[in-house]
Design an enzyme around this catalytic site. Structure first.
Site, mmCIF file in Angstrom:
data_model
loop_
_atom_site.group_PDB
_atom_site.id
_atom_site.type_symbol
_atom_site.label_atom_id
_atom_site.label_comp_id
_atom_site.label_asym_id
_atom_site.label_seq_id
_atom_site.Cartn_x
_atom_site.Cartn_y
_atom_site.Cartn_z
ATOM 1 N N GLU A 165 81.289 -14.472 18.004
ATOM 2 C CA GLU A 165 80.025 -15.070 18.442
ATOM 3 C C GLU A 165 80.385 -16.203 19.404
ATOM 4 O OE1 GLU A 165 76.909 -15.515 15.408
ATOM 5 O OE2 GLU A 165 76.582 -17.546 16.182
ATOM 6 N N TYR A 217 63.111 -10.120 13.696
ATOM 7 C CA TYR A 217 63.954 -9.079 13.108
ATOM 8 C C TYR A 217 63.228 -8.441 11.910
ATOM 9 C CZ TYR A 217 68.420 -10.679 15.325
ATOM 10 O OH TYR A 217 69.439 -11.010 16.172
HETATM 11 C C1 3EB Z 1 72.092 -12.951 15.849
HETATM 12 O O1 3EB Z 1 71.820 -12.901 17.041
HETATM 13 C C2 3EB Z 1 73.511 -13.321 15.514
HETATM 14 O O2 3EB Z 1 70.880 -17.774 11.885
HETATM 15 O O3 3EB Z 1 70.856 -19.570 13.117
HETATM 16 C C3 3EB Z 1 73.179 -16.275 16.033
HETATM 17 C C4 3EB Z 1 72.675 -17.563 16.251
HETATM 18 C C5 3EB Z 1 73.043 -15.697 14.779
HETATM 19 C C6 3EB Z 1 72.024 -18.249 15.228
HETATM 20 C C7 3EB Z 1 71.162 -18.382 12.910
HETATM 21 C C8 3EB Z 1 72.388 -16.401 13.763
HETATM 22 C C9 3EB Z 1 71.884 -17.655 13.986
HETATM 23 O O4 3EB Z 1 71.271 -12.681 14.966
HETATM 24 C C10 3EB Z 1 73.616 -14.358 14.480
#
Ligand code: 3EB
Length: 331
Positions: free
Chosen positions: A318, A204
């Site tokens: 989620e 990201y």
């Molecule tokens: C995402 O896809 C949504 O920081 O461990 C999903 C699964 C999310 C794990 C983490 C964050 C985490 O970014 C958020």
């Protein structure tokens, strides 16, 4: 006549859920997690690591049964652990702090190194529960982003390759502090999976925080012809952007993301054994619960629903779970 002495590895552990603490099973556990209104804490009760995630308004207990009768447990400093020879459950509770990064970095380093030192180098699933996740810390950085810095630093300190990061969940609850627990295997028989519809979270851009989140979209463990797919917390994100302004849109995009992970090469999609649903707003709980139970054909007792905050303030839900697929190889 020659008898081949086949090495059999134990399967990975799969959870089951109850709405009270009643454990109506004869099986031994390596981990038990209570999500309910209580102080955060971790201890070892009858040889089982017992974690409490402070979660007002919820009352769900998650059981992680051992896959053998031989359980060993202990504590190294703040890290509590139990294993069944093949699968290890380990947990740490981090007291709250006005800035989380350095505390998280130290606790995470202890958790990872203890897991490896005990002989379970293959971490296949991690959960991170962060109090007041969307609130700013003392220097104005969102606590989730603060947490992500400490976690990323800990993995970097150990020279962890990004593609070797385990599947994960990052979720917020009302109370303070951070609770982290994980599952790891002795045998290196796991494969990480990324989602073609989503950018790997560890890539990201820094618009989402100084250090990217450290997790894979899913991890697969295959034993005796069955692939267990540990699906990470999955939300309404395409590429790296949150999409969907309405609840209905976010449900649809989240399902498309999940379907892309469940899709198998030749044996059809994996089926959820359990599905864990997190919903930000109480008024959305019924609609989200119905949509996911219908779509993935999971019974009520296999699909707990938790009212929780999600790591991005624009996300309404989620979903995570463990899905199973016959891998087509004769066992
Ligand atoms: C995402 O896809 C949504 O920081 O461990 C999903 C699964 C999310 C794990 C983490 C964050 C985490 O970014 C958020």
């Amino acid at each position: 006549m020659i008898t081949l002495n086949r090495e059999t590895t134990q399967p990975p552990v799969r959870p089951f859920y109850r709405t009270s603490e009643q454990q109506d099973s004869d099986r031994q556990m390596i981990g038990v997690v209570h999500y309910r209104s209580a102080e955060p804490g971790i201890d070892i009760t009858d040889g089982v690591v017992t974690v409490t995630v402070p979660s007002p308004g919820n009352n769900v207990t998650e059981f992680w049964p051992a896959e053998s009768d031989s359980i060993t447990s202990g504590a190294n400093g703040n890290i509590h652990w139990a294993h069944d020879r093949e699968n290890l459950f380990a947990a740490v509770s981090i007291p709250d702090s006005r800035v989380l990064g350095e505390k998280v970095r130290n606790a995470y380093t202890d958790l990872l190194t203890t897991t490896i030192d005990l002989g379970f180098p293959q971490i296949y699933r991690v959960w991170n529960y962060i109090g007041k996740i969307n609130h700013p810390n003392d220097v104005g950085l969102e606590r989730y982003r603060d947490f992500c810095m400490g976690r990323a630093d800990a993995f970097s300190d150990l020279a962890w390759a990004p593609h070797a990061l385990p599947s994960g969940t990052g979720i917020g609850f009302a109370e303070n502090g951070v609770t982290v627990f994980l599952l790891a295997r002795r045998t290196r028989d796991t494969v990480n999976v990324e989602n073609p519809l989503q950018m790997p979270a560890y890539e990201y851009p820094d618009t989402y925080g100084p250090r990217s989140p450290s997790f894979a979209r899913a991890t697969t463990v295959t034993t005796a012809g069955v692939a267990s797919l540990y699906v990470s917390g999955t939300a309404s994100i395409r590429g790296h952007r949150t999409v969907g302004a309405t609840l209905e849109e976010q449900i649809k995009v989240t399902m498309e993301n999940i379907d892309a992970l469940l899709d198998g090469p030749d044996d059809g999609p994996a089926q959820f054994d359990t599905l864990k649903i997190y919903v930000r707003h109480a008024e959305d709980v019924d609609a989200v619960t119905r949509a996911f139970r219908d779509r993935y054909r999971v019974a009520e007792h296999s699909s707990p629903v938790l009212r929780a905050d999600i790591c991005r303030s624009d996300l309404l839900l989620e979903v995570e779970g463990v899905a199973l697929r016959n891998d087509g190889e004769p066992s």
